[in-house]
Design an enzyme around this catalytic site. Structure first.
Site, mmCIF file in Angstrom:
data_model
loop_
_atom_site.group_PDB
_atom_site.id
_atom_site.type_symbol
_atom_site.label_atom_id
_atom_site.label_comp_id
_atom_site.label_asym_id
_atom_site.label_seq_id
_atom_site.Cartn_x
_atom_site.Cartn_y
_atom_site.Cartn_z
ATOM 1 N N LYS A 216 0.840 -1.196 0.000
ATOM 2 C CA LYS A 216 0.000 0.000 0.000
ATOM 3 C C LYS A 216 0.880 1.252 0.000
ATOM 4 C CE LYS A 216 -3.616 2.179 2.782
ATOM 5 N NZ LYS A 216 -4.574 2.011 3.869
ATOM 6 N N GLU A 222 10.522 -4.716 4.497
ATOM 7 C CA GLU A 222 10.598 -6.122 4.086
ATOM 8 C C GLU A 222 10.261 -6.277 2.610
ATOM 9 O OE1 GLU A 222 8.985 -4.948 6.728
ATOM 10 O OE2 GLU A 222 8.905 -6.382 8.378
ATOM 11 N N GLY A 277 -4.897 -2.360 5.168
ATOM 12 C CA GLY A 277 -4.143 -3.516 4.679
ATOM 13 C C GLY A 277 -4.854 -4.839 4.926
ATOM 14 N N ARG A 278 -5.348 -5.028 6.155
ATOM 15 C CA ARG A 278 -5.975 -6.314 6.490
ATOM 16 C C ARG A 278 -7.379 -6.442 5.929
ATOM 17 N NH1 ARG A 278 -4.907 -2.998 10.498
ATOM 18 N NH2 ARG A 278 -6.487 -2.227 11.950
ATOM 19 N N GLU A 363 -5.100 -7.381 14.943
ATOM 20 C CA GLU A 363 -4.572 -6.063 14.572
ATOM 21 C C GLU A 363 -5.697 -5.023 14.676
ATOM 22 O OE1 GLU A 363 -1.213 -6.024 11.655
ATOM 23 O OE2 GLU A 363 -2.532 -4.627 10.624
ATOM 24 N N HIS A 394 -4.891 -34.038 16.915
ATOM 25 C CA HIS A 394 -3.780 -34.879 17.353
ATOM 26 C C HIS A 394 -2.672 -34.062 18.003
ATOM 27 C CE1 HIS A 394 -5.419 -38.470 15.364
ATOM 28 N NE2 HIS A 394 -6.014 -37.534 14.633
ATOM 29 N N LYS A 514 8.038 -0.916 12.477
ATOM 30 C CA LYS A 514 8.675 -0.425 11.258
ATOM 31 C C LYS A 514 9.790 0.575 11.603
ATOM 32 C CE LYS A 514 4.681 -1.202 8.188
ATOM 33 N NZ LYS A 514 3.797 -0.766 7.125
HETATM 34 C C1 G6Q Z 1 -2.628 -4.031 7.879
HETATM 35 C C2 G6Q Z 1 -1.404 -3.406 8.343
HETATM 36 C C3 G6Q Z 1 -0.128 -4.078 7.896
HETATM 37 C C4 G6Q Z 1 0.256 -3.775 6.466
HETATM 38 C C5 G6Q Z 1 1.699 -4.218 6.230
HETATM 39 C C6 G6Q Z 1 2.158 -3.969 4.818
HETATM 40 O O1 G6Q Z 1 -3.737 -3.649 8.103
HETATM 41 O O2 G6Q Z 1 -1.419 -2.065 8.056
HETATM 42 O O3 G6Q Z 1 -0.161 -5.473 8.075
HETATM 43 O O4 G6Q Z 1 -0.603 -4.413 5.574
HETATM 44 O O5 G6Q Z 1 2.533 -3.565 7.152
HETATM 45 O O6 G6Q Z 1 2.069 -2.624 4.502
HETATM 46 P P1 G6Q Z 1 2.232 -2.138 3.005
HETATM 47 O O7 G6Q Z 1 1.115 -2.744 2.205
HETATM 48 O O8 G6Q Z 1 2.169 -0.647 3.051
HETATM 49 O O9 G6Q Z 1 3.552 -2.651 2.521
#
Ligand code: G6Q
Length: 553
Positions: A216, A222, A277-278, A363, A394, A514
């Site tokens: 996003k 990462e 994001g989620r 989250e 199990h 971050k």
């Molecule tokens: C989700 C969070 C988080 C995010 C990641 C990746 O709701 O905000 O999990 O999706 O940190 O972020 P970017 O999509 O900006 O790389």
């Protein structure tokens, strides 16, 4: 319409409300009752405590609730102005107050032809424009019209992203693998640990590999590290900068950073700051899903999401699946002292669903202050975890049956399987039903003795039961059902967040991570021994690592 009273109650500390206190009093009584008694009192309980909506049958008869509890929970929802919160979200109000954003993942699945005007703009026009561009691109890749730099067709798709830009795509790909084009092979790289990238790409042919870089912000450490590794890997084999345009596409809200990375904006699929994001697997973040299952199946998935959205928005609370699911979860967490929720899909294709729900719920609702910045004053999100059945039986089910912790379970099952193998599906579902039954009713010492078990073993073979569970049973796992199931949990999470009065749409804890790693990263990278000013434990760990680390690439 919101009454003055309901507004006042919605703003009062939750634990001080009359509805909360009434629920506490009722819980004190209900805690003493066993599910055996609740079932014995009402021969119709199994049918009465169930709901059928959007193709999902939700059985909550094995939850430790009675009619009074449900009525009081519904009254609590009303007092906390849940209706007003739902309307505010669907209207596009800036309900993510700490980030001053609208929360409109529901717009991502609204059908074409509708309008949703926010800040003077019809957001649906943009949604459908992107969906159409995604469909054209996916058809080109799937048909082989899109060629790699050397003229080969794409056979491998590697999604690079983390958190919300990974968990939804990987969960949906696994869930809908039966519907995917088997000529395409999908990999998902999220971890900054180079092993993730190395293992995902070690047997791939760069000339036939497409990277989908999902971020996003397009600034996530990462993802950028992995995207740069992918770029180097691609260029090392294809030896030409022009190859990037054929082997990289981006999904982001940040056009500038995408361009800076070297991806042609023509190969970028956008979304908007009002998609968290989620909550983004049905935005362009789902590009890998669409590549796998094709545009029509993707649209069917969106239709499933939308059907649940409409049910959530329009159905009276007493028959509203996400509302009841959310309220029962809240009852367990706040009134019965249940600390965690195990999500147990009896469906191998849903193997990443618990991980997906961990992010969605924890989250969103892992917060300790209200939107106004005051302590919530009660427990919030339970710990969510799980594994597909029957594997979990199990391993950790032992603790649920006979341990000392209080755990609630959501069982998820399907009447049809995509892969009939002998009578194995019946066996699978027999296990699901048997576990729900055993957890609820247990086995008394008298029953164990009656089986002739020696006295010394009776305590070991006794099962207290009274463990709450719900069962979600549906016909089969297809794109539409997956959409409805995910939307159910999204809205159930919303319901709980609304009642706790928290902002379910920010994630300052993620942002902290971050920032923190950047400082230590510089200290690890420094050629001269850096002056360290952390605590003595962290300082010692940094020094030890600097002494012992292996060579870098
Ligand atoms: C989700 C969070 C988080 C995010 C990641 C990746 O709701 O905000 O999990 O999706 O940190 O972020 P970017 O999509 O900006 O790389």
């Amino acid at each position: 319409m919101k009454s003055k009273t309901s507004r006042t109650t919605a703003e009062r500390p939750l634990a001080a409300t009359q509805q909360w206190k009434a629920l506490q009093r009722l819980a004190a009584t209900l805690k003493r009752r066993h599910l055996r008694e609740l079932f014995a009192d009402d021969a119709q309980r199994g049918e009465r405590c169930a709901l059928d909506a959007v193709g999902l049958y939700f059985d909550y008869a094995k939850q430790r609730v009675d009619e009074r509890a449900v009525a009081l929970l519904l009254a609590l929802a009303q007092a906390r102005d849940l209706r007003g919160r739902i309307d505010a979200m669907f209207r596009g109000d800036r309900i993510n107050t700490t980030e001053d954003r609208s929360v409109l993942h529901v717009a991502l699945r609204m059908p074409k032809g509708k309008r949703l005007v926010v800040d003077g703009r019809d957001v649906l026009a943009g949604v459908h424009e992107v969906l159409e561009r995604m469909a054209v691109f996916c058809e080109r890749v799937r048909s082989g019209a899109w060629k790699g730099h050397t003229g080969e067709r794409i056979r491998h798709v590697v999604n690079i992203g983390i958190g919300g830009s990974d968990l939804g795509p990987v969960m949906a790909y696994e869930a809908l693998r039966h519907y995917s084009d088997r000529a395409l092979d999908f990999r998902f790289v999220s971890n900054v640990d180079g092993t993730d990238f190395a293992e995902a790409t070690r047997d791939l042919d760069p000339a036939r590999t497409l990277f989908v870089v999902c971020s996003k912000t397009f600034t996530t450490q990462e993802t950028l590290a992995n995207a740069h590794a992918a770029r180097r890997w691609c260029l090392a084999a294809l030896g030409d900068e022009r190859a990037i345009a054929k082997h990289f596409v981006a999904v982001s809200t940040n056009r500038g950073e995408v361009e800076r990375f070297g991806i042609d904006p023509a190969n970028m699929f956008g979304f908007w700051d009002w998609v968290g994001g989620r909550y983004s697997m049905d935005s362009a973040i789902g590009l890998s899903t669409m590549l796998a299952i094709g545009p029509q199946n993707f649209r069917d998935m969106l239709a499933g999401f939308h059907a649940m959205d409409e049910h959530f928005r329009k159905t009276p609370f007493e028959r509203n699946l996400p509302v009841l699911h959310g309220l029962i979860g809240l009852w367990n967490a706040n009134f019965l002292g249940v600390e965690s929720l195990a999500v147990l899909p009896y469906e191998q294709y849903l193997k990443r669903f618990p991980a997906y729900l961990q992010q969605l719920t924890m989250e969103s609702n892992g917060k300790r202050v209200t939107r106004a910045g005051k302590p919530v004053g009660v427990e919030t999100c339970p710990i969510v975890w799980g594994e597909p059945g029957t594997n979990g039986q199990h391993s950790f089910y032992q603790l649920i049956h006979q341990g000392t912790r209080k755990i609630a379970c959501d069982f998820i099952g399907f009447c049809e399987t995509a892969n009939p193998v002998g009578d194995q599906h019946d066996l699978l579902i027999a296990n699901l039903f048997a576990q729900g039954e055993a957890l609820a009713f247990g086995k008394t010492a008298a029953e164990v003795r009656a089986e002739g078990v020696p006295a010394a073993l009776v305590p070991h073979k006794t099962f207290p039961g009274n463990h709450p569970s719900s069962t979600i049973l549906t016909r089969k796992l297809d794109p539409r059902t997956l959409g409805a199931l995910v939307a159910l949990y999204e809205h159930s999470t919303f319901v709980q967040g609304a009642i706790w009065g928290i902002d379910s749409f920010d994630q300052w804890g993620v942002e902290l991570g971050k920032v923190l790693a950047k400082r230590i990263g510089a200290e690890l990278a420094a050629t001269k021994t850096p002056k360290l000013a952390h605590d003595s434990s962290t300082n010692a760990l940094i020094r030890r690592y600097r002494r012992q680390r292996g060579p870098s690439a």
